[in-house]
Scaffold this active site. Structure first.
Site: not given
Length: 197
Positions: A84, A114, A179, A182
């Site tokens: 999109n 960097h 993270k 599930r």
């Protein structure tokens, strides 16, 4: 070894002052500008321009303008790729997407980084580590993927996430830093996403 060779070998390289890389980026930005100026109804012209810009395309794809990248030739997209508005790919290294990848608005895939020390950073030095995204992946709005990350197949990345580490197959991951929260299960196929009125 040229600065481009260093870049492609994931070594520290001069991104800012090397003439060859500057010319390649300028050529790429011109193609991005051309692409972003094409009328939305001119789908064939958009497809032809994007095929000139990207390293590899497979089958049908749709990238909604505006779109920006640095080199283009380091980007590979699979079959049925959709992105999109406002996709940015900093492709000093390879950025490879599998099949059936959906990218929501305002996402970025950033291979470039960097040095932490300002002396080398002020010299214009940077590095580029590849990003790989598997197949059947949905990337939510505003997600930013950092250098060197691999996102597995059958993954959902929640909107606004900053992905700094690899995400395994068949998982839902969210947050900053992103993270896994599930696994994706058979139960997900049974859910109905109607809103009650």
């Amino acid at each position: 070894m040229t600065e481009k060779e260093k870049m492609l070998k994931q070594l520290m390289y001069d991104a800012n002052y090397d003439e060859e890389l500057a010319k390649e980026r300028a050529k790429c930005k011109d193609l991005c500008y051309d692409y972003n100026s094409i009328r939305p109804s001119e789908v064939q012209k958009q497809t032809e321009t994007m095929k000139k810009l990207l390293g590899k395309t497979h089958g049908d794809f749709c990238i909604v303008a505006p779109f920006w990248c640095d080199y283009g030739y380091n980007i590979e997209i699979g079959e049925n790729f959709f992105a999109n508005h406002n996709l940015v790919i900093l492709d000093g290294a390879k950025v490879i997407f599998g099949d059936n990848v959906f990218v929501a608005p305002n996402c970025g895939f950033h291979t470039a980084g960097h040095p932490i020390d300002y002396e080398r950073r002020n010299q214009g030095l940077e590095y580029a580590y590849p990003i790989t995204v598997g197949s059947n992946v949905w990337i939510g709005a505003g997600v930013q993927v950092m250098p060197g990350v691999t996102i597995g197949s059958n993954v959902v990345i929640g909107g606004g996430s900053v992905v700094v580490k690899d995400i395994p197959d068949n998982s839902v991951a969210v947050g900053n830093p992103c993270k896994v929260i599930r696994a994706i299960t058979e139960e997900d196929k049974k859910k109905i996403y109607d809103r009650e009125i």
